[in-house]
Design a protein around this motif. Sequence first.
Motif, PDB file in Angstrom:
ATOM      1  N   LEU A   1      72.582  57.486  27.800  1.00  0.00           N
ATOM      2  CA  LEU A   1      72.869  58.776  27.166  1.00  0.00           C
ATOM      3  C   LEU A   1      71.829  59.828  27.545  1.00  0.00           C
ATOM      4  O   LEU A   1      72.167  60.980  27.832  1.00  0.00           O
ATOM      5  CB  LEU A   1      72.920  58.612  25.642  1.00  0.00           C
TER       6      LEU A   1
ATOM      7  N   TYR B   1      70.623  54.024  25.024  1.00  0.00           N
ATOM      8  CA  TYR B   1      69.761  55.199  24.910  1.00  0.00           C
ATOM      9  C   TYR B   1      69.457  55.783  26.284  1.00  0.00           C
ATOM     10  O   TYR B   1      69.588  56.996  26.494  1.00  0.00           O
ATOM     11  CB  TYR B   1      68.460  54.846  24.188  1.00  0.00           C
TER      12      TYR B   1
ATOM     13  N   GLY C   1      73.151  63.356  27.178  1.00  0.00           N
ATOM     14  CA  GLY C   1      73.997  63.090  26.026  1.00  0.00           C
ATOM     15  C   GLY C   1      73.388  63.438  24.676  1.00  0.00           C
ATOM     16  O   GLY C   1      74.076  63.384  23.662  1.00  0.00           O
TER      17      GLY C   1
END
Length: 194
Positions: free
Chosen positions: A157, A154, A162
């Motif tokens: 990203l 997480y 992301g």
Amino acid sequence: MMARAGLTAERITRAAADLADEIGFDNVTMSALAKKFGVKDASLYSHVKNLQELRARVAMLAAADKTDLISSAVAGRAGRDALAAFANAWREYALRYPGRYTATQSSVPSGLVEPHPGAVRGIELTYSMLRAYGLTEPDLTDAVRLLRSTFHGYAALEATGGFAHSRDTTASWERIIDALHVTLEHWPASKERQ
């Protein structure tokens, strides 16, 4: 530029950690660091053997700093509160110190530098927080791997943009913590113990 006098392995390591946050851990070189100090590369080699050792030192420093942040966050908490504090401190560290965070994900070759107690403490802290869920081995190690991969994925990203969806990333993060808490409370029985 920093003063030439007073170079030590610790000062060089801290400067390398700062530089990693500016330009990325993989972009830190002895030459770039020497420029920061206003010295020739050779001046650094009196204190740090090579780039591999320097990166190992940054990894150990970063692991200790991250552990300190997480330890303070989870102190006196248990269950979901501890999990949320742990996760939030992890995410905060990854986003605030991107170069240092990358360093914490690298492996340090055995014997290259003295192991810093902070790295070991980080592992112990994770296992300790999870024991409140009543997990034992091998489930404990599996749960550690679940949390580490979720938090790391997480944070990585998020740091690179992301998540393009309009949903607030913090709202998603909170739901993920809720889902992890439920998963940890209802951990499936291990086939190895059945």
